[in-house]
Design an enzyme around this catalytic site. Structure first.
Site, PDB file in Angstrom:
ATOM      1  N   SER A 681     -26.680 -92.197 -10.294  1.00 35.67           N
ATOM      2  CA  SER A 681     -26.228 -91.497  -8.950  1.00 35.67           C
ATOM      3  C   SER A 681     -27.040 -91.934  -7.603  1.00 35.67           C
ATOM      4  O   SER A 681     -26.912 -91.351  -6.714  1.00 35.67           O
ATOM      5  CB  SER A 681     -26.890 -89.829  -9.017  1.00 35.67           C
ATOM      6  OG  SER A 681     -28.194 -89.832  -9.425  1.00 35.67           O
ATOM      7  N   LYS A 724     -32.043 -81.282  -7.227  1.00 34.16           N
ATOM      8  CA  LYS A 724     -31.940 -82.226  -6.025  1.00 34.16           C
ATOM      9  C   LYS A 724     -31.881 -81.525  -4.613  1.00 34.16           C
ATOM     10  O   LYS A 724     -32.447 -81.971  -3.719  1.00 34.16           O
ATOM     11  CB  LYS A 724     -30.650 -83.192  -6.367  1.00 34.16           C
ATOM     12  CG  LYS A 724     -30.876 -84.063  -7.532  1.00 34.16           C
ATOM     13  CD  LYS A 724     -29.568 -85.011  -7.609  1.00 34.16           C
ATOM     14  CE  LYS A 724     -29.813 -85.813  -8.708  1.00 34.16           C
ATOM     15  NZ  LYS A 724     -28.308 -86.676  -9.089  1.00 34.16           N
TER      16      LYS A 724
END
Length: 806
Positions: A681, A724
């Site tokens: 990611s 996140k």
């Protein structure tokens, strides 16, 4: 009564015997269980005559004539005794030998064609000598002969009936079936007498050996045996004088074991061990081992259950009082309890609370126990490397102990506690077996009702235990173990939730621990926000607890130095925080880092929650090399190479010279170089950083991003979105770029966080660059050799956690 064969009609009802031989003149009780034999017994009457044969192989249920020895015994039915349904005992008296010629139709029972046999007496002198020798031998063994046998021998004239003498003596001796068959088959009387005489010699020799061994063992009785007898005598004397109970405490143990409602197999083991203990000297080492084993059995809650409170409203109120937030988690626990209440089935899913440290996983287990009225037991699994820690040691080992699971039940004193298996992801793997594999039976609702601990070696029912596991990550768990768990994720708290937790739970608890009155200390809302923002950067509240502890300690010191100090007047404002906690350890340096092109803010997931990472890039004179640093994994390095290829393939669109690599080297670095990092990611962030560097356009300082990127610029979804996004919110980020296919994950983010952030959903890198990069290029930023890293960057708060960009 004549003992010689008399006339009889053939065929006779036939009874085959698996073991043993019925001799003429002897009486035998034969167990009957085969269907055809049962049919014979049911039709038999006392005084009836039957033929009794012997099978060559006792395993055959339906014998034919070839499966039987050729000689049988004609017998008289003395008595028929019914033991239970389809089970009988048949008392038979042997009359004479007969020859077995054949078996007729076996329904409803066997019938045999038999004919008389004649004994051979062609050596009368030898027979007479053998009879006298046999009588002498019987005289020397008279002490060990049974009374019925003596009476039978007295009624017999051995010289007239030598064959019967041999048969009667043979029936009284304990010999193998093979030797009995040999004696039955011996029609020559001299041969039969010789065989029986040999058996008597062997019996006499065996008796002498046993007597010799007995005398030797008595001579070797040493000090320990004499002390044991004296100790027993002393115990009896003390009991007569009323000076106390038995010294070994066995009476209380026996009483406790007798009162237990044990399963049948456990009761058999207990009775056997108590019987062994009865005749054992207490000074023997095994005596203590048996007592310890029985005490453990007595301490287990075989049928002791705690009364469970199934009032879901009360349970919900307790969870809300003990924990602020975590609404999804509390809702799932209530659903689990509701299913158990409605079905009445104590078996159910095994809950596993997964999340970063300090978010309340362990305390949730305690709250569930308090709300339901069950005992709470905690089993720490962190660092366990031995299978025996879970399943126990076998009792053959010195110092054997039961496993942690059954020990926890003993501590809980109930069969249905809440058992918290803490840090299940920290199990080790040693050469003594895998403890994780041992947990597969414990955590399987279909198997744990017969869990067997190696020490106990008996099945124990764990199906009523409410298991709750905790872990920081499930990545380290094996697939079979993950399959047995129902995962409930706890991602972390927002700043508002941390402030509420501090006011409702943490501060009152710390004031009580430090001996301060409830109104001795107040912390303003601004001061509490400053503590959370500037001194902590975590998903949970453990570091926040430490900071509040520091403040309480400082206040306690002031009160202790000046007893007349008015502690209730102390109020901590935002300006006072640094006096108690020192200079701030964290601050928002995103704007400073992104002040120049080539730096982008990414979002990462770690075992301690979400975090932000900076991707920095620079260029210098060279020959087209790409340098990648920051202790990155292979996946992140491949993302950097893919990003460079994408920028080169779209150089015309970005306004970059196509041959820029011919005279330049590029360097990509991820700070906090001591922390290992890997995962796909980071792709979007690396693409953005390189594009920013080569186009001279800065990345917006209020923007962070995550997502995997393909070589053609497609943005793919990633995991850990909630963690996140919470990390971005803690860091002061206002805009978050996410893959479009992760749009459904935004619903998991708390409402107050969603309201503070702007979400940009990207499907292609063009969407990312349009949202992340600022307007026109900075010409000065394109000059080679310019320093892209601000040497005055603040502390980012990185620690020794492993960052995952997955």
């Amino acid at each position: 009564m004549s003992r010689h064969p008399s006339s009889f009609e053939s065929p006779l009802p036939f009874l085959p015997m698996r073991d043993g031989v019925l001799f003429p003149g002897a009486t035998m009780s034969v167990p009957v269980g085969r269907s055809r034999s049962v049919a014979l017994v049911r039709s038999a009457r006392e005084g009836d005559t039957v033929a009794v044969g012997v099978q060559r192989d006792p395993r055959i249920d339906d014998p034919a004539i070839a499966d039987l020895i050729p000689l049988a015994t004609r017998a008289r039915v003395v008595r028929v005794i019914k033991v239970r349904r389809n089970r009988y005992q048949l008392m038979l008296e042997g009359l004479a030998r007969v020859h077995l010629d054949g078996l007729l139709a076996p329904q409803p029972y066997w019938r045999a064609e038999v004919r008389p046999t004649d004994e051979i007496v062609d050596k009368p002198l030898e027979v007479r000598a053998l009879v006298e020798s046999l009588q002498e031998k019987l005289g020397s063994l008279s002490a060990v002969l049974s009374d019925p046998l003596k009476k039978r021998l007295q009624s017999l004239d051995p010289h007239k009936e030598p064959g019967f003498l041999a048969d009667i003596v043979a029936s009284a001796l304990s010999v193998t079936t093979e030797r009995e068959i040999a004696i039955l088959s011996a029609l020559d009387v001299a041969e039969r007498l010789r065989m029986v005489y040999q058996l008597l010699v062997e019996a006499e020799t065996m008796a002498d050996i046993k007597e010799s061994l007995s005398r030797e063992m008595q001579r070797e009785m040493g000090k320990n045996q004499r002390e044991a007898m004296l100790r027993e005598q002393l115990k009896a004397i003390r009991k007569e004088l009323g000076e106390g109970e038995s010294g070994d405490g066995q009476d209380a143990l026996r009483k406790k074991l007798a009162e237990l409602d044990l399963p049948e197999d456990a009761r058999e083991v207990v009775d056997k061990e108590l019987e062994r203990l009865q005749g054992m000297n207490s000074a023997q080492a095994e005596h203590g081992v048996i007592v310890k084993y029985l005490e453990f059995i007595a301490s287990l809650p075989w049928n002791d259950r705690a009364e469970v409170n199934d009032d879901l409203t009360a349970v919900e109120q307790t969870l809300d009082d003990d924990h602020y937030g975590l609404d999804d988690v509390k809702e799932r626990i209530l659903e689990h309890l509701a299913v158990r209440k409605m079905t009445g089935n104590q078996r159910g899913a095994i809950l596993c609370l997964v999340g970063p440290p300090g978010v309340g996983k362990t305390s949730l287990g305690q709250s569930v126990a308090d709300a339901t009225g069950r005992p709470f037991v905690r089993v720490a699994l962190g660092g366990v490397r031995d299978e025996a820690d879970v399943r126990g040691h076998r009792r053959t080992y010195v110092g054997a102990l039961p496993g942690r699971i059954l020990n926890a039940l003993v501590r809980g004193k109930a069969k249905n506690p809440v058992m918290l298996l803490d840090e299940i992801d920290k199990l080790g793997h040693g050469w003594l077996g895998s403890p994780e594999a041992a947990l597969l039976e414990v955590l399987d609702p279909e198997q744990n009702h017969t869990f067997t601990d190696h020490y106990l070696d008996l099945a124990f029912d764990l199906s009523e235990v409410f298991f709750i596991c905790t872990a920081n990550t499930i990545e380290t768990l094996s697939p079979p173990l993950r399959d047995r768990l129902e995962i409930i994720e706890l991602q972390g708290y927002t700043m508002d939730e941390k402030a509420e937790i501090a006011k409702r739970h943490l501060l009152p608890k710390k004031l009580d621990e430090h001996g301060l009155a409830g109104d001795a200390l107040t912390i303003s809302a601004d001061a509490l926000s400053a503590i959370i923002r500037d001194y902590t950067r975590e998903a949970g509240v453990r570091q926040l607890t430490r900071e509040l502890t520091k403040i309480c300690r400082a206040i306690t010191l002031k009160v202790a130095r000046k007893p007349d100090y008015k502690a209730k007047a102390i109020r901590v404002e935002e300006s006072d925080v640094h006096d108690y906690l020192g200079k701030p350890r964290f601050f928002n340096d995103v704007a400073e880092r992104l002040a120049i092109p080539g730096v982008a803010t990414g979002l990462a997931w770690t075992q301690t929650g979400g975090d932000i990472l900076f991707i920095e890039s620079s260029r210098m004179h060279g020959k087209g090399r790409l340098e990648i640093t920051g202790q990155l994994g292979d996946v992140m390095k491949e993302s950097a190479r893919a990003a460079l290829t994408y920028v080169r393939s779209h150089a015309d669109e970005f306004g970059v010279e196509p041959d820029f690599l011919e005279s330049q080297d590029l360097h990509v670095h991820v700070p906090a170089g001591a922390v290992p990092k890997d995962g796909p990611s980071a792709g979007v962030t690396i693409f953005t950083a390189l594009t920013s560097l080569l186009t001279g356009r800065r990345v917006r300082s209020d923007t962070a991003m995550t997502g995997e990127c393909t070589l053609r610029g497609r943005v793919l979804p990633v995991g850990g979105i909630k963690a996140k996004v919470l990390a971005a919110h803690r860091a002061g980020i206002k805009r978050v770029i996410l893959p479009k296919k992760n749009h459904r994950d935004i619903d998991d983010v708390p409402v107050e966080v969603r309201d503070d952030l702007e979400f940009i959903m990207a499907e292609d890198m063009t969407d990312v660059l349009a949202a992340a990069l600022e307007g026109p290029a900075d010409p000065g930023a394109l000059e080679l050799g310019r320093d892209h890293i601000n040497p005055d960057d603040g502390v980012s708060g990185a620690d020794d956690r492993t960052a995952s960009m997955a």
